[in-house]
Design an enzyme around this catalytic site. Structure first.
Site, PDB file in Angstrom:
ATOM      1  N   SER A 264       0.846  -1.196   0.000  1.00 31.47           N
ATOM      2  CA  SER A 264       0.000   0.000   0.000  1.00 31.47           C
ATOM      3  C   SER A 264       0.886   1.253   0.000  1.00 31.47           C
ATOM      4  CB  SER A 264      -0.951  -0.065   1.199  1.00 31.47           C
ATOM      5  OG  SER A 264      -1.997   0.869   1.058  1.00 31.47           O
TER       6      SER A 264
ATOM      7  N   ASP B 202     -10.038  -5.644  -3.284  1.00 31.23           N
ATOM      8  CA  ASP B 202      -9.453  -4.596  -2.438  1.00 31.23           C
ATOM      9  C   ASP B 202     -10.318  -3.341  -2.562  1.00 31.23           C
ATOM     10  OD1 ASP B 202      -7.851  -2.454  -1.496  1.00 31.23           O
ATOM     11  OD2 ASP B 202      -6.009  -3.546  -1.998  1.00 31.23           O
TER      12      ASP B 202
ATOM     13  N   HIS C 131      -7.345  -6.064   0.966  1.00 34.34           N
ATOM     14  CA  HIS C 131      -6.159  -5.240   1.252  1.00 34.34           C
ATOM     15  C   HIS C 131      -5.431  -5.706   2.515  1.00 34.34           C
ATOM     16  CE1 HIS C 131      -3.978  -1.603   0.159  1.00 34.34           C
ATOM     17  NE2 HIS C 131      -4.038  -1.128   1.380  1.00 34.34           N
TER      18      HIS C 131
END
Lengths: 282, 282
Positions: free
Chosen positions: A150, A226, A259
């Site tokens: 991320s 995600d 995620h």
């Protein structure tokens, strides 16, 4: 440069260790975590994979949740997980206590604006100060790989693309691929770097990749479920940029994955093998 | 019996899920976690390994930190992780807020004393109510294994030894092996069960093992650098009890390992294979 050992846990025949040190780059005390595989006790200097974590994380999330130690022990890879921002008294955070800016959200850049410029220099910390410390104190070679998740995926891409020759391998999980064009990135860049978007280019993976001189192959995994995929992460922008210049990018879209660290744990083995293959080359 | 799905994460081709339900045994709402391996979507009813966590834990620790999903996916094992005590408004905790009694410290027994007896019935919850729920709602068979860590290692041993025929496989990490003779156990047993030590025997693995009719082989891993080894865990008492009656116990002392999930993660694969071998037998 002194290193204070905070804790030590035996793990897959090696050691998980946490350290504290004074960072001159960040002008504060910092903690980081290391996994030393069993081979570290046999005198060989080992390659190192740096892992950059995402928003709100510390050095602990990856070491506790990714399940990376098993394969690192097999491959003889040292893992290093820094914190995600400067910390401590005197380090300013977001005035409203937001989780996507300030503490836990350093974005792996060197801030130019006040009051951030004094402490928020995570790029130089991750690329220069921390490796110098690691290479001085631990049984590692100068063979470095970098990966992250991320915000840390953005960090890995940017650190490697800005510093050709410094890393031998590169990958990312669900990276913020085009931060100059997403809400997380716009918020962070406008405050750390100022409102002039021209200065943002130097910290955007898509722009950097378009002008890259060293074409280090990149492995990216991205979960299709995600919830940040379309608004914040934009891996397809990275793919378009790579295709335009013939950059070797492997983007894998993983159906059903989100995620979380459950996603990372499911594919970390592939990434470690991707790094080890490059780091072990003569 | 209704089951409320709280979250769902793709993991190693399967699903990590968290559920909430009303427990009639514990007279409160409870949460638990399940890992469903990929085989769960293929119509086969799969064996289940119940994992009991230690003091202060919830259903989350094992699923996030043990790295068990990879091998469970390979072996086609469902993993179930309950919470470690009753929870919620109206459930009394330790009056002084201690971490080793009350909330997060149910000790997998049925309390006889007030004010605990109404809610603190984790034995019946883990052995009867939860499996009935799992077997009614998820694609699982009645082939059950049980394992756990520390207080949960005690729980696994006691649940299996008290209920011959109910489990086909058994193991433990750093179990509280002789709770009637250690501070954690004495504190919990004296409050949950009262001061009459004669009643404690029915919840002590060493005593139960000495009288066991079904001799389910037990695999126990214990870190030699575990700071609770000598005062609280006492696995050698279990070994002595097993040797006295010829009970098949494999106790492995692991040099350098402590009480953390770094220890559990290092050896969970061996335990999963131990369980799968028994659970998959015709």
């Amino acid at each position: 440069m002194t290193l204070e050992l905070l804790s030590s846990n035996r793990s897959f025949g090696g050691w998980h260790r946490r350290y504290r040190h004074r960072s001159s780059t960040l002008d504060c005390d910092m903690q980081f975590a290391v996994y030393l595989p069993p081979q570290a006790e046999q005198g060989e200097r080992l390659p190192v994979l740096y892992w950059l974590s995402g928003l709100t994380c510390t050095d602990e999330n990856f070491m506790q949740k990714a399940g990376a130690q098993r394969v690192a022990a097999e491959l003889g890879l040292v893992l290093v997980a820094p914190d995600t921002s400067p910390r401590g008294e005197g380090v300013p955070g977001d005035p409203e206590g937001a989780w996507d800016f300030g503490l836990g959200a350093g974005f792996y850049l060197n801030a130019s604006e006040q009051p951030w410029a004094r402490h928020y220099r995570m790029h130089d910390y991750v690329v220069h100060e921390l490796p110098a410390l690691i290479e001085a104190h631990l049984p590692v070679s100068e063979r470095r790989g970098i990966s992250g998740h991320s915000m840390g995926g953005h960090g890995a891409l940017v650190c490697a693309l800005r510093n050709p020759g410094r890393y031998r391998s590169l990958s990312a999980f669900a990276p913020i691929s085009n931060p100059q064009d997403c809400p997380w990135g716009e918020k962070a860049f406008s405050r750390y770097l100022g409102e002039d978007r021209a200065t943002w280019q130097a910290w955007d993976a898509c722009t950097l990749l378009a002008g890259a001189t060293q074409k280090l192959p990149i492995l990216v995994d991205q979960g299709e479920a995600d919830s940040f995929l379309e608004t914040q992460l934009k891996p397809l922008a990275l793919k378009v940029a790579a295709e335009a210049v013939g950059y070797p990018l492997t983007l894998r879209l993983q159906p059903g994955y989100d995620h979380s660290y459950y996603f990372i744990a499911s594919f970390i083995e592939d990434h470690l093998r991707h790094h080890a293959a490059a780091l072990r080359q003569p």
